[in-house]
Design a protein around this motif. Structure first.
Motif, PDB file in Angstrom:
ATOM      1  N   SER A   1       4.876 -11.896  -3.149  1.00  0.00           N
ATOM      2  CA  SER A   1       4.009 -11.253  -2.171  1.00  0.00           C
ATOM      3  C   SER A   1       4.283  -9.760  -2.138  1.00  0.00           C
ATOM      4  N   CYS A   2       3.347  -9.013  -1.557  1.00  0.00           N
ATOM      5  CA  CYS A   2       3.536  -7.582  -1.388  1.00  0.00           C
ATOM      6  C   CYS A   2       2.733  -7.105  -0.191  1.00  0.00           C
ATOM      7  N   ALA A   3       3.152  -5.986   0.380  1.00  0.00           N
ATOM      8  CA  ALA A   3       2.440  -5.345   1.480  1.00  0.00           C
ATOM      9  C   ALA A   3       1.907  -4.015   0.972  1.00  0.00           C
TER      10      ALA A   3
ATOM     11  N   LEU B   1     -10.397  -1.563  -1.057  1.00  0.00           N
ATOM     12  CA  LEU B   1     -11.399  -1.180  -2.033  1.00  0.00           C
ATOM     13  C   LEU B   1     -12.073   0.128  -1.640  1.00  0.00           C
ATOM     14  N   GLY B   2     -12.364   0.256  -0.354  1.00  0.00           N
ATOM     15  CA  GLY B   2     -12.946   1.507   0.124  1.00  0.00           C
ATOM     16  C   GLY B   2     -11.992   2.670  -0.033  1.00  0.00           C
ATOM     17  N   ALA B   3     -10.710   2.417   0.250  1.00  0.00           N
ATOM     18  CA  ALA B   3      -9.712   3.472   0.098  1.00  0.00           C
ATOM     19  C   ALA B   3      -9.580   3.893  -1.351  1.00  0.00           C
ATOM     20  N   ALA B   4      -9.672   2.941  -2.264  1.00  0.00           N
ATOM     21  CA  ALA B   4      -9.549   3.256  -3.690  1.00  0.00           C
ATOM     22  C   ALA B   4     -10.727   4.096  -4.172  1.00  0.00           C
ATOM     23  N   ILE B   5     -11.909   3.839  -3.644  1.00  0.00           N
ATOM     24  CA  ILE B   5     -13.100   4.579  -4.064  1.00  0.00           C
ATOM     25  C   ILE B   5     -13.092   6.000  -3.508  1.00  0.00           C
TER      26      ILE B   5
ATOM     27  N   GLY C   1      -5.427   0.969   6.415  1.00  0.00           N
ATOM     28  CA  GLY C   1      -4.499   0.154   7.192  1.00  0.00           C
ATOM     29  C   GLY C   1      -3.475  -0.524   6.300  1.00  0.00           C
ATOM     30  N   ARG C   2      -2.921  -1.600   6.806  1.00  0.00           N
ATOM     31  CA  ARG C   2      -1.880  -2.335   6.089  1.00  0.00           C
ATOM     32  C   ARG C   2      -2.351  -3.762   5.856  1.00  0.00           C
TER      33      ARG C   2
END
Length: 241
Positions: free
Chosen positions: A26-28, A61-65, A34-35
């Motif tokens: 797992s990962c955070a 996904l929005g943050a990546a774009i 957000g988180r």
């Protein structure tokens, strides 16, 4: 006999970090959106990129774009948890800062800073060394190997304590296998109010399970020729009584 450098060998920070990545389930992820925490959703490319499978409605996904390419836009956190129940079960934490992009149906995370924190302290892992490093060859099998050792071969674990400095066993209440890698086995020594770790290095690195079996046999043979620690002998006698 192996030279002292081989005898005391331990994984380098970059290799240790890649091993944490390889074995983590797992990962955070912390980003502008957000988180979020993911279980069984990441894989690792050969160059160290982390590939995430995220839902289509994920804020990541929005943050990546929207995030500018090349700027830190997210932080990934991985915890290395001992597979055998022990005190202080978190063996290490890995933080990776970097930027994300959508690549071939995955959310690809490109690390620009890697920090590994272990019991000995925190270290910033060189990015080029991290990208070139390979995980320990036993990393993905470690949980199964340690669980089998703890559950089925407690007598062997006890025998291995004969290789430990008797002063380290003063007041011991339990000894458990904590970690294993190609360079050696680590035991967790638990006392009434504290605990510590002791590393038993192999005479040469083990690159697969067959070699690990041979290395463990060598350690057990060495332990068989050593005297039984009085602290453990006294504890076992009192328990039998």
């Amino acid at each position: 006999m192996a030279d002292s450098q081989t005898w005391t060998a331990a994984p380098a920070a970059a290799e240790r970090a890649r091993s944490v990545l390889a074995a983590a389930w797992s990962c955070a992820v912390t980003a502008e959106g957000g988180r979020e925490e993911f279980v069984g959703a990441h894989s690792v490319a050969d160059d160290g990129r982390v590939l995430l499978r995220v839902p289509e409605d994920s804020a990541l996904l929005g943050a990546a774009i929207c995030a500018p390419r090349g700027e830190p836009s997210a932080v990934l956190e991985f915890a290395d948890v001992a597979p055998v129940p022990v005190r202080g079960r978190i063996r290490a934490r890995l933080w990776m800062a970097g930027w994300m992009a959508v690549e071939e149906g995955h959310l690809a995370f490109h690390p620009t800073r890697v920090v590994l924190r272990q019991q000995s302290g925190s270290v910033v892992v060189d990015r080029d060394e991290f990208g070139a490093a390979k995980p320990d060859p036993l990393a993905t099998a470690e949980a199964r190997l340690l669980t089998h050792l703890a559950d089925c071969h407690g007598d062997a674990v006890e025998r291995l304590t004969r290789l430990v400095d008797p002063d380290s066993l003063h007041g011991v209440v339990r000894v458990r296998p904590l970690a294993v890698d190609r360079h050696g086995l680590t035991l967790r020594i638990e006392r009434a109010g504290a605990h510590g770790d002791v590393r038993l290095p192999f005479h040469r690195p083990a690159d697969d399970i067959a070699q690990l079996t041979e290395r463990m046999h060598v350690l057990l043979t060495q332990a068989s020729g050593a005297s039984c620690p009085r602290a453990l002998h006294r504890q076992r006698t009192e328990s039998d009584g």
